[in-house]
Design a protein around this motif. Structure first.
Motif, PDB file in Angstrom:
ATOM      1  N   ARG A 262       6.124  86.520  21.622  1.00  0.00           N
ATOM      2  CA  ARG A 262       5.893  85.512  21.216  1.00  0.00           C
ATOM      3  C   ARG A 262       6.095  84.524  20.643  1.00  0.00           C
ATOM      4  NH1 ARG A 262       2.529  81.718  23.334  1.00  0.00           N
ATOM      5  NH2 ARG A 262       0.939  80.674  22.890  1.00  0.00           N
ATOM      6  N   MET A 263       6.495  84.141  19.177  1.00  0.00           N
ATOM      7  CA  MET A 263       7.317  83.891  18.783  1.00  0.00           C
ATOM      8  C   MET A 263       8.402  82.897  19.034  1.00  0.00           C
ATOM      9  SD  MET A 263       7.317  85.541  14.358  1.00  0.00           S
ATOM     10  CE  MET A 263       8.094  84.415  13.871  1.00  0.00           C
ATOM     11  N   GLU A 264       9.378  83.988  19.996  1.00  0.00           N
ATOM     12  CA  GLU A 264      10.404  83.787  21.117  1.00  0.00           C
ATOM     13  C   GLU A 264       9.911  82.428  21.782  1.00  0.00           C
ATOM     14  OE1 GLU A 264      14.523  85.508  23.575  1.00  0.00           O
ATOM     15  OE2 GLU A 264      12.697  86.560  22.607  1.00  0.00           O
ATOM     16  N   LYS A 265       9.103  82.626  22.686  1.00  0.00           N
ATOM     17  CA  LYS A 265       8.556  82.013  24.030  1.00  0.00           C
ATOM     18  C   LYS A 265       8.163  80.229  22.689  1.00  0.00           C
ATOM     19  CE  LYS A 265       5.227  81.009  27.141  1.00  0.00           C
ATOM     20  NZ  LYS A 265       3.654  81.634  28.153  1.00  0.00           N
ATOM     21  N   LEU A 266       8.008  80.198  22.084  1.00  0.00           N
ATOM     22  CA  LEU A 266       6.683  80.013  20.866  1.00  0.00           C
ATOM     23  C   LEU A 266       8.689  78.801  20.328  1.00  0.00           C
ATOM     24  CD1 LEU A 266       3.545  80.688  19.095  1.00  0.00           C
ATOM     25  CD2 LEU A 266       4.068  79.257  21.110  1.00  0.00           C
ATOM     26  N   THR A 267       8.929  79.993  20.011  1.00  0.00           N
ATOM     27  CA  THR A 267      10.311  79.293  19.496  1.00  0.00           C
ATOM     28  C   THR A 267      11.176  77.609  20.561  1.00  0.00           C
ATOM     29  OG1 THR A 267      10.370  80.443  18.146  1.00  0.00           O
ATOM     30  CG2 THR A 267      12.347  79.597  18.231  1.00  0.00           C
ATOM     31  N   GLY A 268      11.065  78.771  21.721  1.00  0.00           N
ATOM     32  CA  GLY A 268      11.662  77.710  22.821  1.00  0.00           C
ATOM     33  C   GLY A 268      11.372  76.708  23.787  1.00  0.00           C
ATOM     34  N   GLU A 269       9.682  76.414  23.407  1.00  0.00           N
ATOM     35  CA  GLU A 269       9.080  75.411  23.825  1.00  0.00           C
ATOM     36  C   GLU A 269       9.081  74.522  22.411  1.00  0.00           C
ATOM     37  OE1 GLU A 269       4.681  77.090  24.312  1.00  0.00           O
ATOM     38  OE2 GLU A 269       5.245  77.985  26.036  1.00  0.00           O
ATOM     39  N   ARG A 270       9.329  74.946  21.443  1.00  0.00           N
ATOM     40  CA  ARG A 270       9.591  73.592  20.279  1.00  0.00           C
ATOM     41  C   ARG A 270      10.132  73.499  20.369  1.00  0.00           C
ATOM     42  NH1 ARG A 270      11.491  73.450  15.186  1.00  0.00           N
ATOM     43  NH2 ARG A 270      10.127  72.260  14.223  1.00  0.00           N
TER      44      ARG A 270
END
Length: 253
Positions: A218-226
């Motif tokens: 989830r963190m990896e996905k959110l980092t990508g979205e950010r």
């Protein structure tokens, strides 16, 4: 005489341990069997015999399987948790409804490809197609072969957990999957899941590791979205600067 008595005591202790072990294993075996459907299909001329076992991976089944394997292999608590972690990670029950299918084909081989089109899952009154399966089932099937069959855990349109308020599920296999089953038509297997408790799997070190895996993803996905949002902001800021510079240039004339 004393040696004979000591030997008899040891023998009696060993017998008691064996009986205790058998008694302990019995409940797990019964649970494992209760979630498995066993079938045999015979082609009218006897040219093909298809023996099948279909298992639904309920929370109760998984817990019994873990305990059974731990007992048979004399695992430590850490080894048991490692097995649980690997099993749950493979099943990915957060996204899947999982079945294990085992074939033993005698006589004329089966040609079940495309395998996934022969199976449908009914939850309540809605039907669902497989999301994934063991691709080895698409090849000529003779003798023993087993593998996994997965269905989506969430409704694609509503996002609702399919098993949240469901009392039973029905797996239907098309009779056209083999010569031995074609005359009997479609086969339906029903599992009562009203008393199953998926939340029971969410305890222990294995569950903590799985939650950590999910959080990291989830963190990896959110980092990508950010990063995507930040790139958009940077692009807008650059354009604002260019527009502002042009406005100042025009105002200075």
């Amino acid at each position: 005489m004393k040696d004979k008595i000591s030997f008899l005591k040891v023998l009696l202790i060993l017998v008691a341990l064996v009986w205790a072990s058998a008694a302990w294993a019995a409940p797990e075996d019964e649970i494992l069997k209760s979630w498995t459907k066993t079938e045999e299909f015979v082609e009218s001329t006897g040219a093909q015999i298809v023996q099948m076992k279909v298992t639904y991976y309920s929370a109760e089944y998984i817990q019994a399987l873990i305990r059974s394997e731990a007992q048979k292999n004399l695992w430590t608590r850490d080894e048991e948790e490692n097995y649980k972690y690997t099993l749950l990670k493979t099943l990915n029950l957060q996204d899947n409804i999982a079945f294990h299918i085992s074939f033993n084909v005698k006589g004329v081989p089966m040609y079940p490809q495309p395998f996934d089109r022969h199976f449908t899952l009914f939850v309540a009154k809605k039907k669902y197609s497989p999301s994934d399966y063991d691709k080895r089932f698409n090849f000529k099937l003779s003798g023993e072969r087993d593998g996994m069959l997965f269905f989506p855990r969430y409704d694609e349109k509503t996002g609702k957990d399919l098993l949240a308020e469901t009392k039973d599920i029905r797996l239907i296999m098309s009779g056209s999957i083999s010569q031995a089953t074609v005359d009997r038509g479609d086969r339906t297997w029903v599992w009562d899941i009203s008393r199953d408790n998926p939340e029971a799997l969410g305890t222990g070190k294995a569950a903590d590791r799985l939650e950590l895996d999910r959080l990291l993803r989830r963190m990896e996905k959110l980092t990508g979205e950010r990063r995507e949002v930040q790139d958009k902001i940077d692009s807008i800021d650059k354009e604002l600067q260019e527009v502002g510079a042009r406005v100042e240039e025009l105002q200075a004339r």
